[in-house]
Design a protein around this motif. Sequence first.
Motif, PDB file in Angstrom:
ATOM      1  N   MET A   1     -39.445  -3.527  18.248  1.00  0.00           N
ATOM      2  CA  MET A   1     -39.024  -4.846  18.693  1.00  0.00           C
ATOM      3  C   MET A   1     -39.082  -5.863  17.539  1.00  0.00           C
ATOM      4  N   LYS A   2     -40.158  -5.776  16.757  1.00  0.00           N
ATOM      5  CA  LYS A   2     -40.312  -6.701  15.637  1.00  0.00           C
ATOM      6  C   LYS A   2     -39.206  -6.504  14.607  1.00  0.00           C
ATOM      7  N   SER A   3     -38.794  -5.295  14.360  1.00  0.00           N
ATOM      8  CA  SER A   3     -37.723  -5.025  13.400  1.00  0.00           C
ATOM      9  C   SER A   3     -36.381  -5.534  13.905  1.00  0.00           C
ATOM     10  N   VAL A   4     -36.151  -5.521  15.206  1.00  0.00           N
ATOM     11  CA  VAL A   4     -34.903  -6.048  15.779  1.00  0.00           C
ATOM     12  C   VAL A   4     -34.843  -7.562  15.592  1.00  0.00           C
ATOM     13  N   VAL A   5     -35.964  -8.242  15.820  1.00  0.00           N
ATOM     14  CA  VAL A   5     -36.020  -9.696  15.633  1.00  0.00           C
ATOM     15  C   VAL A   5     -35.805 -10.035  14.160  1.00  0.00           C
ATOM     16  N   ASN A   6     -36.456  -9.298  13.267  1.00  0.00           N
ATOM     17  CA  ASN A   6     -36.286  -9.531  11.832  1.00  0.00           C
ATOM     18  C   ASN A   6     -34.846  -9.289  11.399  1.00  0.00           C
ATOM     19  N   LEU A   7     -34.235  -8.238  11.939  1.00  0.00           N
ATOM     20  CA  LEU A   7     -32.834  -7.944  11.631  1.00  0.00           C
ATOM     21  C   LEU A   7     -31.929  -9.072  12.115  1.00  0.00           C
ATOM     22  N   GLY A   8     -32.164  -9.577  13.313  1.00  0.00           N
ATOM     23  CA  GLY A   8     -31.372 -10.683  13.865  1.00  0.00           C
ATOM     24  C   GLY A   8     -31.493 -11.940  13.020  1.00  0.00           C
ATOM     25  N   ILE A   9     -32.729 -12.266  12.613  1.00  0.00           N
ATOM     26  CA  ILE A   9     -32.944 -13.445  11.769  1.00  0.00           C
ATOM     27  C   ILE A   9     -32.272 -13.246  10.413  1.00  0.00           C
ATOM     28  N   GLY A  10     -32.340 -12.051   9.874  1.00  0.00           N
ATOM     29  CA  GLY A  10     -31.688 -11.753   8.596  1.00  0.00           C
ATOM     30  C   GLY A  10     -30.180 -11.923   8.669  1.00  0.00           C
ATOM     31  N   ILE A  11     -29.605 -11.452   9.766  1.00  0.00           N
ATOM     32  CA  ILE A  11     -28.152 -11.592   9.947  1.00  0.00           C
ATOM     33  C   ILE A  11     -27.768 -13.066  10.064  1.00  0.00           C
ATOM     34  N   LEU A  12     -28.544 -13.854  10.836  1.00  0.00           N
ATOM     35  CA  LEU A  12     -28.257 -15.281  10.964  1.00  0.00           C
ATOM     36  C   LEU A  12     -28.363 -16.002   9.620  1.00  0.00           C
ATOM     37  N   LEU A  13     -29.389 -15.690   8.851  1.00  0.00           N
ATOM     38  CA  LEU A  13     -29.528 -16.295   7.528  1.00  0.00           C
ATOM     39  C   LEU A  13     -28.364 -15.918   6.619  1.00  0.00           C
ATOM     40  N   PHE A  14     -27.925 -14.689   6.697  1.00  0.00           N
ATOM     41  CA  PHE A  14     -26.783 -14.235   5.910  1.00  0.00           C
ATOM     42  C   PHE A  14     -25.519 -15.002   6.299  1.00  0.00           C
ATOM     43  N   LEU A  15     -25.288 -15.181   7.596  1.00  0.00           N
ATOM     44  CA  LEU A  15     -24.103 -15.911   8.065  1.00  0.00           C
ATOM     45  C   LEU A  15     -24.155 -17.387   7.657  1.00  0.00           C
ATOM     46  N   PHE A  16     -25.335 -18.005   7.771  1.00  0.00           N
ATOM     47  CA  PHE A  16     -25.471 -19.400   7.346  1.00  0.00           C
ATOM     48  C   PHE A  16     -25.224 -19.543   5.843  1.00  0.00           C
ATOM     49  N   THR A  17     -25.704 -18.592   5.074  1.00  0.00           N
ATOM     50  CA  THR A  17     -25.485 -18.625   3.631  1.00  0.00           C
ATOM     51  C   THR A  17     -24.002 -18.522   3.298  1.00  0.00           C
ATOM     52  N   ILE A  18     -23.296 -17.644   3.970  1.00  0.00           N
ATOM     53  CA  ILE A  18     -21.844 -17.501   3.764  1.00  0.00           C
ATOM     54  C   ILE A  18     -21.136 -18.806   4.119  1.00  0.00           C
ATOM     55  N   GLU A  19     -21.516 -19.433   5.223  1.00  0.00           N
ATOM     56  CA  GLU A  19     -20.902 -20.696   5.650  1.00  0.00           C
ATOM     57  C   GLU A  19     -21.136 -21.796   4.617  1.00  0.00           C
ATOM     58  N   ILE A  20     -22.335 -21.874   4.080  1.00  0.00           N
ATOM     59  CA  ILE A  20     -22.654 -22.906   3.082  1.00  0.00           C
ATOM     60  C   ILE A  20     -21.853 -22.686   1.801  1.00  0.00           C
ATOM     61  N   VAL A  21     -21.809 -21.459   1.330  1.00  0.00           N
ATOM     62  CA  VAL A  21     -21.060 -21.150   0.106  1.00  0.00           C
ATOM     63  C   VAL A  21     -19.576 -21.429   0.301  1.00  0.00           C
TER      64      VAL A  21
END
Length: 140
Positions: A1-21
């Motif tokens: 469960m903890k790895s799924v939450v970490n994966l979700g947060i990682g994906i969101l951070l990746f998407l936000f980074t792409i949007e900013i760039v």
Amino acid sequence: MKSVVNLGIGILLFLFTIEIVQSIETKSIREEELRQAVTSAVYAALEMSITEPEFLSDSVSEQREDELNQKMKMCFLDSLKVLIKSDSKIKIIIRDADYKEGILDVSAEAEFPYTNGKTGHISCRKTGIVTQYQNPDNVP
């Protein structure tokens, strides 16, 4: 469960980074396009004002002078229309235009959409001055 939450947060951070760039790149491209287009259009209008025969007459009536200044402004606007390729909403303010003195001073403000739906704003001001070369020593 903890790895799924970490994966979700990682994906969101990746998407936000792409949007900013992507937003930074969009603004940079629009600024460069506006700056180059305004500079080239000012240059074209001033070049026309020193090369066209109708602008070279020494004695001109005040009404004719206004017409020639208006023609220089229209040359600037026509050149700018050709050079701007983006879908930006552009507001142009011609602050000064005097073909006799060789001056053209313009401001441009552009409004453009980001991919997230927000609106970005950029501005540019260019002043072009043409001076005749004067040889102080009369040396050829």
